[in-house]
Design a protein around this motif. Structure first.
Motif, PDB file in Angstrom:
ATOM      1  N   GLY A 296      46.990  53.241  49.574  1.00 28.84           N
ATOM      2  CA  GLY A 296      46.932  54.494  48.840  1.00 28.84           C
ATOM      3  C   GLY A 296      47.936  54.631  47.719  1.00 28.84           C
ATOM      4  O   GLY A 296      48.845  53.807  47.563  1.00 28.84           O
ATOM      5  N   THR A 297      47.730  55.711  46.918  1.00 26.39           N
ATOM      6  CA  THR A 297      48.578  55.945  45.763  1.00 26.39           C
ATOM      7  C   THR A 297      49.122  57.371  45.695  1.00 26.39           C
ATOM      8  O   THR A 297      50.234  57.587  45.269  1.00 26.39           O
ATOM      9  CB  THR A 297      47.802  55.682  44.448  1.00 26.39           C
ATOM     10  OG1 THR A 297      46.564  56.389  44.527  1.00 26.39           O
ATOM     11  CG2 THR A 297      47.576  54.200  44.222  1.00 26.39           C
ATOM     12  N   THR A 298      48.327  58.351  46.112  1.00 33.01           N
ATOM     13  CA  THR A 298      48.786  59.726  45.932  1.00 33.01           C
ATOM     14  C   THR A 298      48.137  60.685  46.935  1.00 33.01           C
ATOM     15  O   THR A 298      47.394  60.269  47.821  1.00 33.01           O
ATOM     16  CB  THR A 298      48.548  60.182  44.469  1.00 33.01           C
ATOM     17  OG1 THR A 298      49.162  61.454  44.274  1.00 33.01           O
ATOM     18  CG2 THR A 298      47.060  60.286  44.143  1.00 33.01           C
ATOM     19  N   TYR A 299      48.402  62.001  46.777  1.00 33.31           N
ATOM     20  CA  TYR A 299      48.000  63.017  47.761  1.00 33.31           C
ATOM     21  C   TYR A 299      46.495  63.056  48.033  1.00 33.31           C
ATOM     22  O   TYR A 299      46.071  63.223  49.166  1.00 33.31           O
ATOM     23  CB  TYR A 299      48.405  64.418  47.260  1.00 33.31           C
ATOM     24  CG  TYR A 299      49.881  64.602  47.045  1.00 33.31           C
ATOM     25  CD1 TYR A 299      50.731  64.817  48.129  1.00 33.31           C
ATOM     26  CD2 TYR A 299      50.428  64.578  45.766  1.00 33.31           C
ATOM     27  CE1 TYR A 299      52.088  64.996  47.929  1.00 33.31           C
ATOM     28  CE2 TYR A 299      51.783  64.753  45.564  1.00 33.31           C
ATOM     29  CZ  TYR A 299      52.613  64.965  46.640  1.00 33.31           C
ATOM     30  OH  TYR A 299      53.946  65.148  46.455  1.00 33.31           O
ATOM     31  N   ASN A 300      45.723  62.944  46.979  1.00 29.95           N
ATOM     32  CA  ASN A 300      44.321  63.348  47.131  1.00 29.95           C
ATOM     33  C   ASN A 300      43.315  62.227  46.861  1.00 29.95           C
ATOM     34  O   ASN A 300      42.203  62.462  46.445  1.00 29.95           O
ATOM     35  CB  ASN A 300      44.041  64.550  46.218  1.00 29.95           C
ATOM     36  CG  ASN A 300      44.332  64.214  44.752  1.00 29.95           C
ATOM     37  OD1 ASN A 300      44.839  63.130  44.459  1.00 29.95           O
ATOM     38  ND2 ASN A 300      43.995  65.109  43.853  1.00 29.95           N
TER      39      ASN A 300
END
Ligand code: NI
Length: 383
Positions: A239-243
Motif C-alpha cells: 500500500g501507499t496511502t489512506y484510501n
C-alpha cells in the motif's frame, strides 16, 4: 624441539587473537587472515592442502592406517562497528570480530603448533580447517565440502567460544544443538481499488493478515509439541496511502527449526496455507524459500566420545548438556556429511558480558587454555 606448555600455547593464542581482532575481514574476503594463517602453518612445517582461498586447509599425517579427524575454526568477522576501549579494538570501522571467530582461529593455530611439536606421537591424521564465510550464504563450509574436503575425513569437531554458557563449563548436546536458518518471501497478488469500495477489490492486506495468523498454527498444531520451530514475519510491505487498496502485499521473514523434518513440515504447510488462503479469497499467493544453513545435529556416538573426554580430562562438573539454541551455524553442513560434534566453550561472566554480534561483545581469553586442551585431548583420545 622445545615442548611448550599449555600456557605458552595459550599466551601465543591470545597474541594471535588480538592481532586478528585488530585486523578483521568480512565473510569471503579474509585474504589477509588467510595469509596470516598460512605464514604460521608454513613456519611450523605443516602441509597446506590445495583448497580455494580464503579458507585454509592443513594436514598432519598420523600413524599409518589410522583414521582422519578434522578440526575446524571459522575465520570471518562481521559488518559491525566495535564499541568499547580495549587496546585491541578493531582498526577497521564497520568490521569487527563480534562473534569470536578470531579466538577460534587463534586456538586452532595453537593446536597446530602443538601438533607440529608432538609430531609422531599423534595417532590419527589431523586435518585443520580454517574456514572462511561462516556468517553468510553461500556458506564457506558448504563450499569446502563441494570441493571434497570431507572425502577422507572420518569425524569432525568444532568449537564455539560461547557467551551464553557460564565460564568454566564445556557444553554440548547429543543431538540437535543449533537451528536451521531459512528465509522466505511471499507475494500476495490481489486486485487494487478505492479504499471506499472494497467489494470491487481483492484486498491483499486483509489476506496477508489471514496468512500471517495461519502461520502460527503450524507451530502450535502441526509440529510435534516437543519439536521447536519459529516462523517470524519480519517485514510487511503493502500500500501507499489512506484510501487505496493496493494490488499486492509482500511478506518476508525467517524460519528456524531443529530437525530436517520440522523444517520440511513448516515449509510445506506455509506453502499450502498461503496458496490455499489466497485462492479462497480470490487472490494468488507465491512463496519463495531462500534456503540457508541446515540444523546442526551432533552425532550421538561422537558427542558421547566428547562427553567422555570432558569428564576424564576436565571433570564431570565441567560438562554441561545444553539446551539447543535457535541461532544457526554452518558447521551443520559438515555434520550432514560426516559424524562429529560441535562444542560450546563457556565464557559467560564478568569478562564476557555482551551477547555474540553485540558491538561490545568480547571474548574471555582466560578460557583459551581449556579450548586448546580440549582439541588436544580429542586428538589424543580419538581411536
Ligand atoms: Ni559464530
Amino acid at each position: 624441539m622445545k615442548i611448550k606448555t599449555l600456557n605458552d600455547l595459550a599466551n601465543r593464542a591470545v597474541k594471535d587473537r588480538r592481532f586478528l581482532h585488530q585486523h578483521p575481514e568480512l565473510s569471503g574476503e579474509e585474504y589477509e587472515t588467510n595469509q596470516f594463517i598460512r605464514n604460521r602453518l608454513e613456519a611450523l612445517n605443516i602441509e597446506i592442502l590445495d583448497y580455494q582461498p580464503p579458507s585454509v586447509v592443513a594436514f598432519i599425517r598420523g600413524t599409518e592406517g589410522m583414521k582422519t579427524i578434522a578440526l575446524r575454526a571459522d575465520i570471518d568477522a562481521l559488518p559491525i562497528t566495535e564499541e568499547g576501549d580495549t587496546p585491541y579494538i578493531s582498526k577497521k570501522p564497520g568490521v569487527a570480530h563480534m562473534c569470536g571467530h578470531d579466538g577460534h582461529t587463534a586456538i586452532l593455530l595453537a593446536v597446530a603448533e602443538w601438533l607440529s611439536i608432538t609430531g609422531n606421537e599423534v595417532e590419527p591424521n589431523i586435518m585443520l580447517i580454517f574456514q572462511s564465510a561462516e556468517e553468510i550464504t553461500p556458506s564457506g563450509a558448504d563450499l569446502l565440502i563441494k570441493q571434497g574436503v570431507l572425502e577422507t575425513v572420518d569425524a569432525i569437531f568444532g568449537i564455539h567460544l560461547w557467551q551464553g554458557l557460564e565460564k568454566g563449563k564445556i557444553g554440548l548436546t547429543h543431538g540437535p544443538m543449533m537451528a536451521s536458518i531459512d528465509d522466505f518471501e511471499i507475494i500476495i497478488q490481489g486486485y487494487g481499488g478505492h479504499g471506499s469500495m472494497p467489494h470491487e477489490t481483492i484486498d491483499p492486506i486483509y489476506i496477508a493478515t489471514n496468512v500471517i495468523q495461519s502461520f502460527q498454527s503450524i507451530i502450535s498444531r502441526n509440529l510435534n509439541p516437543i519439536d521447536a520451530g519459529v516462523i517470524t514475519v519480519g517485514k510487511i510491505e503493502a500500500g501507499t496511502t489512506y484510501n487505496i487498496i493496493p494490488d499486492t502485499a509482500k511478506l518476508i521473514g525467517t524460519i528456524r527449526a531443529l530437525t530436517p523434518q520440522a523444517v520440511h513440515t513448516i515449509q510445506t504447510k506455509m506453502l499450502n496455507l498461503t496458496e490455499g488462503i489466497c485462492q479462497a479469497f480470490g487472490a494468488k499467493g507465491k512463496v519463495d524459500f531462500i534456503l540457508g544453513t541446515p540444523p546442526l545435529i551432533n552425532d550421538p556416538k561422537q558427542s558421547q566420545f566428547i562427553e567422555s573426554v570432558i569428564c576424564k580430562e576436565f571433570g564431570h562438573e565441567v560438562l554441561e548438556i545444553v539446551d539447543p539454541v535457535m541461532g544457526g551455524e554452518d558447521f551443520s553442513y559438515y555434520l550432514q556429511e560426516k559424524p562429529g560434534s560441535f562444542i560450546f566453550i563457556g565464557m559467560g561472566g564478568e569478562k564476557s558480558q555482551y551477547p555474540h554480534h553485540h558491538p561490545r561483545f568480547d571474548l574471555d581469553e582466560e578460557v583459551f587454555p581449556d579450548a586448546i586442551k580440549l582439541f588436544i585431548e580429542i586428538v589424543k583420545h580419538y581411536k
